[in-house]
Design an enzyme around this catalytic site. Structure first.
Site, PDB file in Angstrom:
ATOM      1  N   ARG A   1       0.913  -1.436   0.067  1.00 13.96           N
ATOM      2  CA  ARG A   1       0.130  -0.108   0.066  1.00 13.96           C
ATOM      3  C   ARG A   1       0.735   1.264   0.068  1.00 13.96           C
ATOM      4  NH1 ARG A   1      -1.886  -3.821  -1.195  1.00 13.96           N
ATOM      5  NH2 ARG A   1      -3.623  -4.814  -0.180  1.00 13.96           N
TER       6      ARG A   1
ATOM      7  N   SER B   1     -10.174  -0.379   3.388  1.00 17.39           N
ATOM      8  CA  SER B   1      -9.421  -0.442   4.810  1.00 17.39           C
ATOM      9  C   SER B   1      -9.048   0.849   5.171  1.00 17.39           C
ATOM     10  CB  SER B   1      -8.051  -1.333   4.518  1.00 17.39           C
ATOM     11  OG  SER B   1      -8.614  -2.268   3.784  1.00 17.39           O
TER      12      SER B   1
ATOM     13  N   GLU C   1      -4.346   3.534   6.388  1.00 16.02           N
ATOM     14  CA  GLU C   1      -4.123   3.363   4.815  1.00 16.02           C
ATOM     15  C   GLU C   1      -4.826   4.339   3.952  1.00 16.02           C
ATOM     16  OE1 GLU C   1      -4.619  -0.675   3.721  1.00 16.02           O
ATOM     17  OE2 GLU C   1      -5.851  -0.040   1.914  1.00 16.02           O
TER      18      GLU C   1
HETATM   19  C1  LIG Z   1     -15.573  -1.494  -0.602  1.00 16.84           C
HETATM   20  C2  LIG Z   1     -14.131  -1.217  -0.667  1.00 16.84           C
HETATM   21  C3  LIG Z   1     -13.242  -2.270  -0.778  1.00 16.84           C
HETATM   22  C4  LIG Z   1     -11.673  -2.019  -1.051  1.00 16.84           C
HETATM   23  N1  LIG Z   1     -10.818  -2.959  -1.219  1.00 16.84           N
HETATM   24  C5  LIG Z   1      -9.594  -2.817  -1.351  1.00 16.84           C
HETATM   25  C6  LIG Z   1      -8.800  -3.971  -1.355  1.00 16.84           C
HETATM   26  O1  LIG Z   1      -9.142  -5.236  -1.492  1.00 16.84           O
HETATM   27  N2  LIG Z   1      -7.372  -3.747  -1.700  1.00 16.84           N
HETATM   28  C7  LIG Z   1      -6.946  -2.348  -1.763  1.00 16.84           C
HETATM   29  O2  LIG Z   1      -5.622  -2.294  -2.011  1.00 16.84           O
HETATM   30  N3  LIG Z   1      -7.647  -1.309  -1.638  1.00 16.84           N
HETATM   31  C8  LIG Z   1      -9.085  -1.660  -1.392  1.00 16.84           C
HETATM   32  N4  LIG Z   1      -9.886  -0.740  -1.395  1.00 16.84           N
HETATM   33  C9  LIG Z   1      -9.463   0.853  -1.210  1.00 16.84           C
HETATM   34  C10 LIG Z   1      -9.531   1.418  -2.506  1.00 16.84           C
HETATM   35  O3  LIG Z   1     -10.403   1.189  -3.426  1.00 16.84           O
HETATM   36  C11 LIG Z   1      -7.924   1.276  -3.306  1.00 16.84           C
HETATM   37  O4  LIG Z   1      -6.834   1.894  -2.649  1.00 16.84           O
HETATM   38  C12 LIG Z   1      -7.874   2.009  -4.662  1.00 16.84           C
HETATM   39  O5  LIG Z   1      -6.642   1.530  -5.393  1.00 16.84           O
HETATM   40  C13 LIG Z   1      -8.198   3.633  -4.778  1.00 16.84           C
HETATM   41  O6  LIG Z   1      -8.248   4.035  -6.202  1.00 16.84           O
HETATM   42  P1  LIG Z   1      -8.927   5.357  -6.631  1.00 16.84           P
HETATM   43  O7  LIG Z   1      -8.728   5.588  -7.804  1.00 16.84           O
HETATM   44  O8  LIG Z   1     -10.566   5.400  -5.893  1.00 16.84           O
HETATM   45  O9  LIG Z   1      -8.204   6.267  -5.569  1.00 16.84           O
HETATM   46  P2  LIG Z   1      -8.469   7.498  -4.592  1.00 16.84           P
HETATM   47  O10 LIG Z   1      -9.159   6.732  -3.343  1.00 16.84           O
HETATM   48  O11 LIG Z   1      -9.431   8.576  -5.222  1.00 16.84           O
HETATM   49  O12 LIG Z   1      -7.249   8.047  -4.055  1.00 16.84           O
HETATM   50  C14 LIG Z   1      -6.286   7.404  -3.193  1.00 16.84           C
HETATM   51  C15 LIG Z   1      -4.677   7.843  -3.229  1.00 16.84           C
HETATM   52  O13 LIG Z   1      -4.261   7.767  -4.818  1.00 16.84           O
HETATM   53  C16 LIG Z   1      -4.098   9.077  -5.104  1.00 16.84           C
HETATM   54  N5  LIG Z   1      -4.590   9.072  -6.671  1.00 16.84           N
HETATM   55  C17 LIG Z   1      -5.657   8.644  -7.221  1.00 16.84           C
HETATM   56  N6  LIG Z   1      -5.497   8.819  -8.761  1.00 16.84           N
HETATM   57  C18 LIG Z   1      -4.413   8.824  -8.916  1.00 16.84           C
HETATM   58  C19 LIG Z   1      -3.372   9.156 -10.221  1.00 16.84           C
HETATM   59  N7  LIG Z   1      -4.218   8.976 -11.220  1.00 16.84           N
HETATM   60  N8  LIG Z   1      -2.146   9.725 -10.181  1.00 16.84           N
HETATM   61  C20 LIG Z   1      -1.796   9.892  -8.944  1.00 16.84           C
HETATM   62  N9  LIG Z   1      -2.268   9.461  -7.601  1.00 16.84           N
HETATM   63  C21 LIG Z   1      -3.456   9.110  -7.472  1.00 16.84           C
HETATM   64  C22 LIG Z   1      -5.039  10.078  -4.550  1.00 16.84           C
HETATM   65  O14 LIG Z   1      -4.154  11.270  -4.494  1.00 16.84           O
HETATM   66  C23 LIG Z   1      -5.024   9.431  -3.185  1.00 16.84           C
HETATM   67  O15 LIG Z   1      -3.550   9.826  -2.514  1.00 16.84           O
HETATM   68  C24 LIG Z   1     -11.277  -0.644  -0.989  1.00 16.84           C
HETATM   69  C25 LIG Z   1     -12.274   0.371  -1.204  1.00 16.84           C
HETATM   70  C26 LIG Z   1     -13.615   0.033  -0.715  1.00 16.84           C
HETATM   71  C27 LIG Z   1     -14.490   1.495  -0.638  1.00 16.84           C
END
Ligand SMILES: Cc1cc2nc3c(=O)[nH]c(=O)nc-3n(C[C@H](O)[C@H](O)[C@H](O)COP(=O)(O)OP(=O)(O)OC[C@H]3O[C@@H](n4cnc5c(N)ncnc54)[C@H](O)[C@@H]3O)c2cc1C
Length: 292
Positions: free
Chosen positions: A161, A210, A281
């Site tokens: 992570r 998480s 996280e």
């Molecule tokens: C129900 C649920 C289940 C989940 N299960 C998991 C799991 O099993 N495993 C896991 O690892 N995570 C899980 N997550 C957390 C999340 O889905 C992941 O961390 C996911 O990768 C975040 O992606 P996002 O595009 O929504 O980023 P965001 O949540 O919008 O942002 C997260 C971080 O990434 C940065 N970011 C976003 N896009 C970019 C980009 N294009 N360039 C640079 N930085 C960027 C943001 O600035 C922030 O710091 C879960 C979340 C939920 C709600």
């Protein structure tokens, strides 16, 4: 350059549904637009934040004094070239999986139930069921105010992570190396993993995934918080999920302050009981901080 809007509410751009507005907000659709926006921000000394599907972020209730970018158009699309999936940084994981499945390519099923984007996955080195982004990522186009640069997976410093991306660096495109499979096999694997997830996690509630990283392979954050008797514990409109203690649910009109207070309480109690300092996280947008 893409339009820069002012005071755009961010709660609807997050899965938990809390938080205030972005001072500035824009949706770049190409690398050129993205580069121009980063130049716009640099010229004004404005901080840049990126939001994917907002599935692992907590936004300050008073908002974020920054230019918040949400990638769109060509930067949120995906296609297949041979055995490589090429995805915009803002492409939803579900879209990526759909493209891979249609092309009979496997290896991305683990991400099917991670509700994020390709770029957010790089930033978080997202993972599940024993696989993570670094296992499938070949390289990424990362843009900052100086322009785009291709970074190989080895140069992104991906670990549990964590990535070595610096503030203001935006993942505009990624390439995933996949392997030949069949549409039916990909579909079956994704369905199996989704069923496993539904059995243990609050998938039908508003959460940000998480809350804390697992302190070690022996001690999961969820198990530690549950052992402190905190399942179902509520502050304001937020509660520690009765289904999985490493999730916070927006039960009823929660604020980000409610979520943060729950996180502080969980951290305090786990430290008391296990002597372990949980590391969050979920990513903070705006001046949010946990007490030490
Ligand atoms: C129900 C649920 C289940 C989940 N299960 C998991 C799991 O099993 N495993 C896991 O690892 N995570 C899980 N997550 C957390 C999340 O889905 C992941 O961390 C996911 O990768 C975040 O992606 P996002 O595009 O929504 O980023 P965001 O949540 O919008 O942002 C997260 C971080 O990434 C940065 N970011 C976003 N896009 C970019 C980009 N294009 N360039 C640079 N930085 C960027 C943001 O600035 C922030 O710091 C879960 C979340 C939920 C709600």
């Amino acid at each position: 350059m893409a339009e820069v809007e002012e005071h755009v509410p961010l709660a609807r751009h997050t899965t938990i549904g809390t938080g205030g507005p972005a001072r500035w907000f824009a949706r770049p659709e190409s690398v050129d637009e993205l580069h121009s926006l980063l130049g716009w921000a640099a010229a004004r000394g404005v901080v840049v934040e990126v939001i994917g599907l907002g599935s692992n972020v907590l936004v300050h209730d008073q908002g974020v004094d920054a230019l918040v970018l949400r990638l769109a158009g060509g930067l949120a699309a995906a296609h297949v070239e041979g055995e490589v999936l090429v995805a915009g940084g803002g492409a939803a994981n579900a879209v990526c999986l759909h493209r891979a499945r249609a092309a009979g390519l496997g290896g991305f099923e683990f991400a099917s139930a991670i509700p994020g984007t390709a770029g957010g996955g790089v930033r978080m080195n997202a993972g599940a069921y024993g696989r993570e982004w670094r296992d499938v990522l070949l390289d990424a186009i990362v843009v900052d105010a100086d322009g785009p640069r291709t970074r190989l997976v080895a140069d992104l410093d991906l670990s549990y992570r964590h990535s070595g991306l610096r503030p203001g660096e935006v993942v505009a495109q990624v390439r995933f190396g996949l392997e030949p499979s069949t549409e039916a096999a990909v579909k079956a694997k994704a369905a199996e993993l989704l069923a496993q997830r539904k059995a243990t996690q609050p998938t039908n509630k508003r959460t940000f995934g998480s809350v804390f990283k697992n302190p070690s392979s022996d001690l999961g954050a969820g198990r530690a918080i549950e052992a402190c008797g905190l399942k179902g514990h509520r502050i304001g409109g937020a509660l520690i999920s009765p289904r999985h203690a490493n999730f916070i649910e927006n039960g009823d009109g929660a604020t980000s302050a409610d979520c943060l207070a729950l996180m502080a309480e969980a951290r305090r109690r786990v430290h008391e009981q296990f002597g372990v300092e949980l590391e969050h996280e979920v990513q903070f947008l705006g001046p949010l901080e946990l007490p030490t």
